[in-house]
Design an enzyme around this catalytic site. Structure first.
Site, PDB file in Angstrom:
ATOM      1  NE  ARG A 172      -9.739  12.087  -5.104  1.00  0.00           N
ATOM      2  CZ  ARG A 172      -9.235  12.359  -6.318  1.00  0.00           C
ATOM      3  NH1 ARG A 172      -9.874  13.165  -7.152  1.00  0.00           N
ATOM      4  NH2 ARG A 172      -8.084  11.830  -6.692  1.00  0.00           N
ATOM      5  CG  ASP A 217      -1.723   1.217   1.402  1.00  0.00           C
ATOM      6  OD1 ASP A 217      -2.331   1.646   0.410  1.00  0.00           O
ATOM      7  OD2 ASP A 217      -1.757   1.774   2.527  1.00  0.00           O
ATOM      8  CG  LEU A 218       1.676   5.758  -1.717  1.00  0.00           C
ATOM      9  CD1 LEU A 218       3.170   5.579  -1.946  1.00  0.00           C
ATOM     10  CD2 LEU A 218       1.081   6.601  -2.848  1.00  0.00           C
ATOM     11  CG  ASP A 219      -1.929   7.404   0.407  1.00  0.00           C
ATOM     12  OD1 ASP A 219      -1.062   8.225   0.098  1.00  0.00           O
ATOM     13  OD2 ASP A 219      -2.898   7.130  -0.326  1.00  0.00           O
ATOM     14  CE  LYS A 242      -5.696  -1.074  -1.269  1.00  0.00           C
ATOM     15  NZ  LYS A 242      -4.612  -0.237  -0.718  1.00  0.00           N
ATOM     16  CB  THR A 269       0.459  10.600   1.710  1.00  0.00           C
ATOM     17  OG1 THR A 269       0.760   9.221   1.487  1.00  0.00           O
ATOM     18  CG2 THR A 269       1.510  11.464   1.040  1.00  0.00           C
ATOM     19  CG  ASN A 285      -3.452  12.498  -5.940  1.00  0.00           C
ATOM     20  OD1 ASN A 285      -3.306  13.351  -6.823  1.00  0.00           O
ATOM     21  ND2 ASN A 285      -4.568  12.421  -5.220  1.00  0.00           N
ATOM     22  CB  SER A 310      -1.894   3.096  -3.848  1.00  0.00           C
ATOM     23  OG  SER A 310      -2.547   4.274  -3.407  1.00  0.00           O
ATOM     24  CB  ALA A 311      -7.495   3.088  -3.161  1.00  0.00           C
ATOM     25  CB  SER A 312      -3.967   7.302  -3.923  1.00  0.00           C
ATOM     26  OG  SER A 312      -3.742   8.650  -4.289  1.00  0.00           O
ATOM     27  CE  LYS A 347      -5.111   5.930   8.890  1.00  0.00           C
ATOM     28  NZ  LYS A 347      -4.254   5.414   9.971  1.00  0.00           N
ATOM     29  N   GLY A 348      -7.715   3.646   2.895  1.00  0.00           N
ATOM     30  CA  GLY A 348      -7.751   2.591   1.885  1.00  0.00           C
ATOM     31  C   GLY A 348      -8.923   2.645   0.927  1.00  0.00           C
ATOM     32  CB  ILE A 349     -12.421   3.380   1.112  1.00  0.00           C
ATOM     33  CG1 ILE A 349     -12.689   4.599   1.984  1.00  0.00           C
ATOM     34  CG2 ILE A 349     -12.445   2.091   1.945  1.00  0.00           C
ATOM     35  CD1 ILE A 349     -14.081   4.612   2.546  1.00  0.00           C
ATOM     36  CD  GLU A 364      -3.584  -1.711   2.714  1.00  0.00           C
ATOM     37  OE1 GLU A 364      -3.696  -0.778   3.545  1.00  0.00           O
ATOM     38  OE2 GLU A 364      -3.922  -1.602   1.522  1.00  0.00           O
ATOM     39  CG  ASP A 365      -2.048   2.732   6.397  1.00  0.00           C
ATOM     40  OD1 ASP A 365      -2.455   2.306   5.292  1.00  0.00           O
ATOM     41  OD2 ASP A 365      -2.220   3.906   6.767  1.00  0.00           O
TER      42      ASP A 365
HETATM   43  C1  G6P Z   1      -5.747   5.634  -0.446  1.00  0.00           C
HETATM   44  C2  G6P Z   1      -5.923   6.333   0.872  1.00  0.00           C
HETATM   45  C3  G6P Z   1      -7.332   6.870   1.018  1.00  0.00           C
HETATM   46  C4  G6P Z   1      -7.704   7.702  -0.202  1.00  0.00           C
HETATM   47  C5  G6P Z   1      -7.596   6.863  -1.461  1.00  0.00           C
HETATM   48  C6  G6P Z   1      -7.916   7.648  -2.720  1.00  0.00           C
HETATM   49  O1  G6P Z   1      -6.407   4.418  -0.389  1.00  0.00           O
HETATM   50  O2  G6P Z   1      -5.661   5.440   1.940  1.00  0.00           O
HETATM   51  O3  G6P Z   1      -7.371   7.660   2.183  1.00  0.00           O
HETATM   52  O4  G6P Z   1      -9.032   8.184  -0.079  1.00  0.00           O
HETATM   53  O5  G6P Z   1      -6.258   6.376  -1.548  1.00  0.00           O
HETATM   54  O6  G6P Z   1      -6.928   8.621  -2.907  1.00  0.00           O
HETATM   55  P1  G6P Z   1      -6.996   9.818  -3.953  1.00  0.00           P
HETATM   56  O7  G6P Z   1      -5.623  10.408  -3.892  1.00  0.00           O
HETATM   57  O8  G6P Z   1      -7.309   9.207  -5.300  1.00  0.00           O
HETATM   58  O9  G6P Z   1      -8.066  10.739  -3.493  1.00  0.00           O
HETATM   59 MG    MG Z   2      -2.840   3.206   3.464  1.00  0.00          MG
END
Ligand code: G6P
Ligand code: MG
Length: 221
Positions: free
Chosen positions: A47, A7-9, A145, A15, A118, A114-116, A43-45, A169-170
């Site tokens: 936006r 996982d990243l964040d 997730k 972050t 970014n 990562s779900a992000s 966390k992990g879900i 994972e966190d």
């Molecule tokens: C990760 C983080 C979440 C965040 C998701 C989407 O999973 O743990 O807190 O909501 O990514 O990130 P984004 O940068 O696309 O809004």
């Molecule tokens: Mg995380």
């Protein structure tokens, strides 16, 4: 152990704290209570799912149109991007750079799950992109997730069986996703936050190749 899927964040860099701050600002502007305990659920879900949970907490689920919600999510992301624009290689969490180096040198696959949206930007800011054999394209993932899809995709991208993978994972949703994928789950946090994890570390500083291999072997014996 043939691959480690990160996982990243909150695992590679802190972050998760910036997501917390950015959602906190938005919640405050909307008059919705927001604290660290509630933030654990975000966390992990994604936006949009995070925004839905925050609005539901304020009994405001019906108060906004889809267009308004889009605008609110964009506002949160703008604040988040402002915060991550200052990320540098010194923000890599303790133990992560040496773990990535050890894994790479040992020929063990490395993927990011990562779900992000970014994530690629942050990996670049951290100067870690070159370590990753695969960065799962989150826009191609249908189920976020706690569904295992993102971890299974990471394993498939690396050409390894899920049972030969370790996931780190966190987030509670992330641990569920790793276990659902049939992988060995390492949680970063407290045992109460990381329920279901096969091992829990309080800090990423505790992670190393030998430590992971030892626990993984013990688990698969
Ligand atoms: C990760 C983080 C979440 C965040 C998701 C989407 O999973 O743990 O807190 O909501 O990514 O990130 P984004 O940068 O696309 O809004
Ligand atoms: Mg995380």
């Amino acid at each position: 152990m043939k691959a480690v899927i990160f996982d990243l964040d909150g695992v590679i860099t802190d972050t998760a704290e910036y997501h917390f701050q950015a959602w906190g600002s938005l919640a405050a502007a909307l008059g919705i209570p927001f604290d660290r305990e509630f933030n654990e659920q975000l966390k992990g879900i994604s936006r949009t799912e995070s925004l839905d949970k925050i609005l539901a907490r304020g009994n405001l689920s019906e108060a906004y149109t889809d267009e308004d919600k889009q605008e609110l999510a964009t506002r949160k992301n703008a604040e988040y991007q402002r915060l991550i624009s200052a990320v540098t290689p010194s923000d890599v969490l303790p133990g992560i750079k040496s773990l990535l180096t050890e894994l790479h040198d040992a020929g063990i696959g490395i993927a990011l799950a990562s779900a992000s949206k970014n994530a690629a930007f942050i990996l670049d800011r951290l100067e870690l992109t070159r370590y990753f054999d695969s960065v799962v394209d989150v826009t191609a993932i249908r189920h976020g997730k706690p569904d295992p899809e993102i971890f299974l995709t990471g394993a498939a991208n690396l050409g390894v069986q899920p049972a030969d993978c370790v996931g780190i994972e966190d987030a509670q949703a992330g641990i569920q996703a790793i276990k659902g994928a049939g992988m060995f789950a390492v949680g970063v946090g407290t045992p109460s936050q990381m329920q279901g994890a096969d091992i829990v570390v309080a800090s990423t500083a505790e992670l190393s190749l030998s430590m992971l291999e030892e626990h993984f072997c013990e688990f698969t014996k």
